[in-house]
Design an enzyme around this catalytic site. Structure first.
Site, mmCIF file in Angstrom:
data_model
loop_
_atom_site.group_PDB
_atom_site.id
_atom_site.type_symbol
_atom_site.label_atom_id
_atom_site.label_comp_id
_atom_site.label_asym_id
_atom_site.label_seq_id
_atom_site.Cartn_x
_atom_site.Cartn_y
_atom_site.Cartn_z
ATOM 1 N N VAL A 1 0.821 -1.206 0.000
ATOM 2 C CA VAL A 1 0.000 0.000 0.000
ATOM 3 C C VAL A 1 0.863 1.268 0.000
ATOM 4 O O VAL A 1 0.344 2.355 -0.116
ATOM 5 C CB VAL A 1 -0.944 0.041 1.226
ATOM 6 C CG1 VAL A 1 -1.894 -1.118 1.193
ATOM 7 C CG2 VAL A 1 -0.138 0.043 2.524
ATOM 8 N N LYS B 1 5.630 14.130 -6.691
ATOM 9 C CA LYS B 1 4.589 14.440 -5.710
ATOM 10 C C LYS B 1 4.965 15.702 -4.941
ATOM 11 O O LYS B 1 6.055 15.788 -4.371
ATOM 12 C CB LYS B 1 4.419 13.267 -4.734
ATOM 13 C CG LYS B 1 3.470 13.560 -3.583
ATOM 14 C CD LYS B 1 3.403 12.385 -2.623
ATOM 15 C CE LYS B 1 2.581 12.755 -1.392
ATOM 16 N NZ LYS B 1 2.519 11.649 -0.414
ATOM 17 N N GLU C 1 -1.043 10.063 5.288
ATOM 18 C CA GLU C 1 0.042 11.038 5.169
ATOM 19 C C GLU C 1 1.305 10.412 4.592
ATOM 20 O O GLU C 1 2.406 10.952 4.748
ATOM 21 C CB GLU C 1 0.328 11.682 6.531
ATOM 22 C CG GLU C 1 -0.684 12.749 6.933
ATOM 23 C CD GLU C 1 -0.494 14.075 6.182
ATOM 24 O OE1 GLU C 1 0.500 14.186 5.442
ATOM 25 O OE2 GLU C 1 -1.323 14.986 6.356
#
Length: 504
Positions: A48, A79, A340
């Site tokens: 994940v 990102k 987060e």
């Protein structure tokens, strides 16, 4: 006399945690160190952790990885932050962007001047004072310094499975031995209780002097063999399920992660070069598995590339991460949901902490105690930051969100919220992960109102305060204008054709 023995490290489990650990040991452990990794192709990984935070640069750079090659090998993208969509209320979003927000003046950080302007009615939303958010919202990307001399910090989205494979090649090229097999038994020394060897289903025995548990939720060594215990934090973070599914590319190729509030949890969206990673984190007390899969599949940008994969977890951590001659890293150490993007960072920080005190043998008790205390501090600080996102919501009438809004909070989080509400004060405790700027963005984004601000902010004449805000915004807008689109920049960078000159 100093013990000059060199460890034989045995890593149980592969995946991101195992191969990050193997790569680091192969790069930094002293000559003569033996590193063996045991994993089974038959056991899948959770995978994940596809979104990261800027600290990943420290790890990759320390290994000497080439950034363009890394992005090609992992099908990664850039990102600039994380968008939280609907967390405060439906139809509203905010971003936890990397990097500075505004700029300090004199003795005060920016938040006090922004709060003063907000109370006076002329402050703009925080995004207008963040270089990263202005770039992210316009789908732009740049690395290095702008013409104004500002760095735009960034992280990555990448395929965790491909990252593990990339690091496997790196580690094996530097002498790490991989052993294929399932662990049937953990053998221990009778007198000390230390782990002596891993016994595999085929009868092979893998001995070592120090063992690193990267067996995921199973925690075969740290819990199964050594009984480290578990601190259950589900009273603070009650989500206990996730559904994950990749889909074809579609929609905006965002240089940011999206965390979208749903009925009983939230959905992640992580854009990669070859697909979009998606998942729904939810609480089974408020949503069934079938409803979760239906919700996830109904909110994809493209066609799903697999069936939704269920993941069950309990939020929390091992009571100790290092016990006897065993260290737990990754999911074996504990789990906190990835809103987060801290999963891979916590692997990285555990590796870094371990290398700082690299033992000969099991490790001195004082060193082990220090390591475990530092780990607990890090995990608890991150836990509090995650809980803030949930408890500060205005999604009234939604059972799950009503529940998390009324939860009893950790005392440490309650104190932070009261300090902020009283006068806009934020402090960073020691070397905790999230900075004052990160807390500021979430406090403001979630609508946690500060009743006041440091009165020293009133020494600045209002005209100068207005000029400070206007000039900050205008400068950032000009810096963003010449930046290329994220997709164009990424394609140019991985092929070596990017023009990194910015004229603003």
């Amino acid at each position: 006399m100093t013990d000059t023995a060199v460890n034989d490290f045995v890593i149980a489990g592969g995946g991101t945690a195992g191969w990050m650990t193997a790569a680091a040991l192969s790069r930094f452990a002293p000559p003569g160190t033996s590193v063996t990794l045991v994993e089974s192709e038959a056991i899948g990984t959770v995978g994940v952790g596809e979104a990261t935070i800027p600290q990943i640069h420290l790890f990759n750079s320390a290994l000497g990885l080439d950034e363009a090659e890394f992005l090609r090998e992992t099908r990664g993208s850039f990102k600039l932050g994380i968008e939280f969509d609907g967390w405060r209320r439906e139809g509203e979003s905010y971003m936890h962007a990397f990097g500075d927000v505004g700029r300090p003046l004199g003795l005060l950080p920016f938040q006090h001047y922004w709060l003063r302007a907000q109370h006076a009615g002329f402050a703009k939303p925080l995004q207008r004072y963040s270089l990263n958010e202005l770039a992210a919202r316009t789908m732009r990307m740049y690395r290095g310094k702008t013409a104004a001399g500002r760095e735009m910090p960034y992280a990555y989205h990448f395929d965790a499975g491909l990252y593990a494979a990339y690091l496997r090649r790196f580690a094996e090229a530097r002498g790490v031995t991989r052993v294929e097999g399932r662990i049937a038994k953990v053998a221990r020394h009778g007198e000390s209780g230390d782990i002596a060897a891993l016994e595999l289903e085929g009868g092979e025995r893998v001995e070592g002097s120090f063992f690193i548990d990267c067996t995921g939720f199973r925690a075969l060594l740290i819990e199964g063999a050594l009984g480290a215990g578990f601190d259950d934090w589900s009273n603070f973070l009650p989500c206990d399920r996730a559904m994950a599914v990749p889909c074809e590319g579609g929609g905006d190729f965002t240089p940011y992660t999206r965390a979208i509030a749903r009925k009983a949890g939230w959905q992640w969206r992580i854009p990669l070069q070859h697909r979009i990673g998606n998942g729904l984190v939810y609480c089974s007390d408020f949503l069934s598995d079938d409803e979760a899969a239906e919700t996830l599949l109904a909110n994809l940008d493209g066609a799903p590339q697999a069936e939704p994969r269920p993941i069950r977890f309990t939020t929390g951590k091992r009571c100790v991460h290092w016990k006897n001659n065993c260290l737990a890293i990754g999911l074996a150490a504990g789990f906190m949901e990835p809103m987060e993007s801290t999963s891979i960072h916590m692997i990285q920080s555990a590796i870094s902490r371990f290398l700082a005190v690299l033992p000969r043998g099991r490790g001195e008790p004082a060193t082990v105690d220090w390591f475990n205390a530092q780990s607990s501090f890090e995990w608890e600080c991150i836990r509090d930051f995650l809980v803030l996102h949930y408890t500060a919501n205005e999604r009234e009438g939604r059972p799950f969100w009503d529940h998390v809004r009324s939860m009893e909070l950790p005392a440490t989080l309650t104190a932070r919220m009261e300090q902020w509400r009283a006068g806009g004060f934020i402090h960073r405790e020691h070397e905790e992960l999230f900075t004052e700027i990160a807390w500021f963005q979430v406090f403001a984004g979630q609508g946690v109102e500060a009743r006041g601000y440091n009165p020293m902010a009133d020494t600045l004449p209002e005209a100068e305060l207005r000029a400070l805000l206007d000039e900050t915004e205008a400068s950032l807008v000009e810096q963003v204008k010449p930046m290329p689109r994220h997709l164009d920049f990424l394609q140019g960078f991985v092929t070596g054709k990017t023009n990194e000159k910015v004229t603003a």
